[in-house]
Motif scaffolding. Sequence first.
Motif, PDB file in Angstrom:
ATOM      1  N   PRO A 128      -2.234  38.830  21.335  1.00 22.49           N
ATOM      2  CA  PRO A 128      -3.449  38.088  21.668  1.00 22.49           C
ATOM      3  C   PRO A 128      -3.253  37.109  22.817  1.00 22.49           C
ATOM      4  CG  PRO A 128      -2.432  37.165  19.711  1.00 22.49           C
ATOM      5  CD  PRO A 128      -1.639  38.390  20.056  1.00 22.49           C
ATOM      6  N   ASP A 138      -8.779  35.822  22.678  1.00 18.10           N
ATOM      7  CA  ASP A 138      -8.847  36.655  21.479  1.00 18.10           C
ATOM      8  C   ASP A 138      -9.034  35.800  20.230  1.00 18.10           C
ATOM      9  OD1 ASP A 138      -8.511  39.240  22.643  1.00 18.10           O
ATOM     10  OD2 ASP A 138      -6.397  38.777  22.956  1.00 18.10           O
ATOM     11  N   CYS A 139      -8.509  34.600  20.249  1.00 22.15           N
ATOM     12  CA  CYS A 139      -8.618  33.707  19.092  1.00 22.15           C
ATOM     13  C   CYS A 139      -9.743  32.677  19.255  1.00 22.15           C
ATOM     14  CB  CYS A 139      -7.297  32.976  18.861  1.00 22.15           C
ATOM     15  SG  CYS A 139      -5.882  34.071  18.556  1.00 22.15           S
ATOM     16  N   HIS A 140      -9.934  32.207  20.472  1.00 23.03           N
ATOM     17  CA  HIS A 140     -10.882  31.108  20.691  1.00 23.03           C
ATOM     18  C   HIS A 140     -12.228  31.555  21.246  1.00 23.03           C
ATOM     19  CE1 HIS A 140      -7.935  27.940  19.858  1.00 23.03           C
ATOM     20  NE2 HIS A 140      -7.049  28.699  20.478  1.00 23.03           N
ATOM     21  N   GLU A 174      -9.873  31.095   9.783  1.00 24.87           N
ATOM     22  CA  GLU A 174      -8.634  31.464  10.470  1.00 24.87           C
ATOM     23  C   GLU A 174      -7.927  32.680   9.871  1.00 24.87           C
ATOM     24  OE1 GLU A 174      -4.365  29.409  10.876  1.00 24.87           O
ATOM     25  OE2 GLU A 174      -6.008  28.162  11.629  1.00 24.87           O
ATOM     26  N   LEU A 199      -9.469  35.728  11.112  1.00 29.40           N
ATOM     27  CA  LEU A 199      -9.215  35.857  12.545  1.00 29.40           C
ATOM     28  C   LEU A 199      -7.857  36.507  12.792  1.00 29.40           C
ATOM     29  CD1 LEU A 199     -10.042  35.086  15.495  1.00 29.40           C
ATOM     30  CD2 LEU A 199      -8.845  32.931  15.131  1.00 29.40           C
ATOM     31  N   CYS A 200      -6.838  36.026  12.111  1.00 30.72           N
ATOM     32  CA  CYS A 200      -5.497  36.603  12.265  1.00 30.72           C
ATOM     33  C   CYS A 200      -5.446  38.039  11.745  1.00 30.72           C
ATOM     34  CB  CYS A 200      -4.466  35.755  11.526  1.00 30.72           C
ATOM     35  SG  CYS A 200      -4.317  34.061  12.157  1.00 30.72           S
TER      36      CYS A 200
END
Length: 368
Positions: free
Chosen positions: A197, A201-203, A220, A223-224
């Motif tokens: 990522p 990709d995360c934010h 979270e 998300l992971c």
Amino acid sequence: MPKLRFPFTLRTILLAGSFILLVSILLVTTARAESPAQETESYCLSCHSDPDLSLTLPSGESLSLFIDPAKLQTSLHSPLGIECEACHTNISTYPHPEIVYQSKRELARSYYQACQKCHTDQYDKTQDSMHAHVAEAGNQNAPVCTDCHGSHYVTKPDEPRATVSQTCGHCHTDVYDAYKQSIHGDALINTDNPDVPVCTDCHGVHSIQDPRTSQFRVAEPELCAGCHANATLMGKYGLSADVYNLYKTSWHGVDVAVYEAKWPTIWHDTAVCSDCHDIHNILPADNPASTVNPANLLATCQKCHPGVGPNWTGAWTGHYKISLERTPFIYYVDVFYSSLAPAILWLSAIYVVLQIIRNTVARARRSL
């Protein structure tokens, strides 16, 4: 009286007139094309291709007005015919209107709104982002479109893919430095691994939200799981794809799920992924510096469970299902209790049935 005869018919006259008109239009169009109109890119570059062209703003900053023609041709806009006036809407002739901006930052923040004309959806998303909220609170250094995408030399933001995180690193220096050392950042920057990522990709890309909120925290694990529950992807690296499902059935996962469903805006301290694995500086478990390395795992647990001893981590299976190969002792304990519990229930049921039969028979005998 004899009829007058004209040397040309009406049809001939019309055809000749049409031909003359067509030739005139072509000549005028060609003449205009050969003369650089003020709105064209070439007209602007007749001045702005000068490397020494600059302007001193009231703030004392020197603003370079040089545009590299070669680099401009590699941008996404220029080959599409999107020329200077599309963004510089207030400039249509020379001399240009007087510059009213006091500083470079004020100039950048005023011009980025031009992106809205073509990129409406993306622009609207930025207005509800954390960056926009920070700007509204008075921080004029909050990024705008041109800070991430550039102004004149706009290229694809993810080619190469590492550019995404490097762009974020211009402002988030400490975070980027930590990310570079992580297993994700190292694989991205040094081997251009397409599976790891990047920041967005995360934010998120344009609608970036505050990661310090309770809503972001309880979301979270899911998300992971976007990567770590993908069996095909995890199989490439020999990692367990059961991590998310096992987390959901753990006390941590159940507790987080309840808060996410019922009280998503209330902060809750039950552990999520980053509490154990760190946020940006995520390292593999066999790295001595990793927070989940066996030598460091107890200290990681003690952040939430102060006072627990070394035996606390003994039952930790590392997000892997209990198996004879990986955890033989726990496996046999699990088999024992998995067998004992139903056996006790069956014996209890048989005992109850026998007692009912015994009491029924006893009552029948007494009634005789």
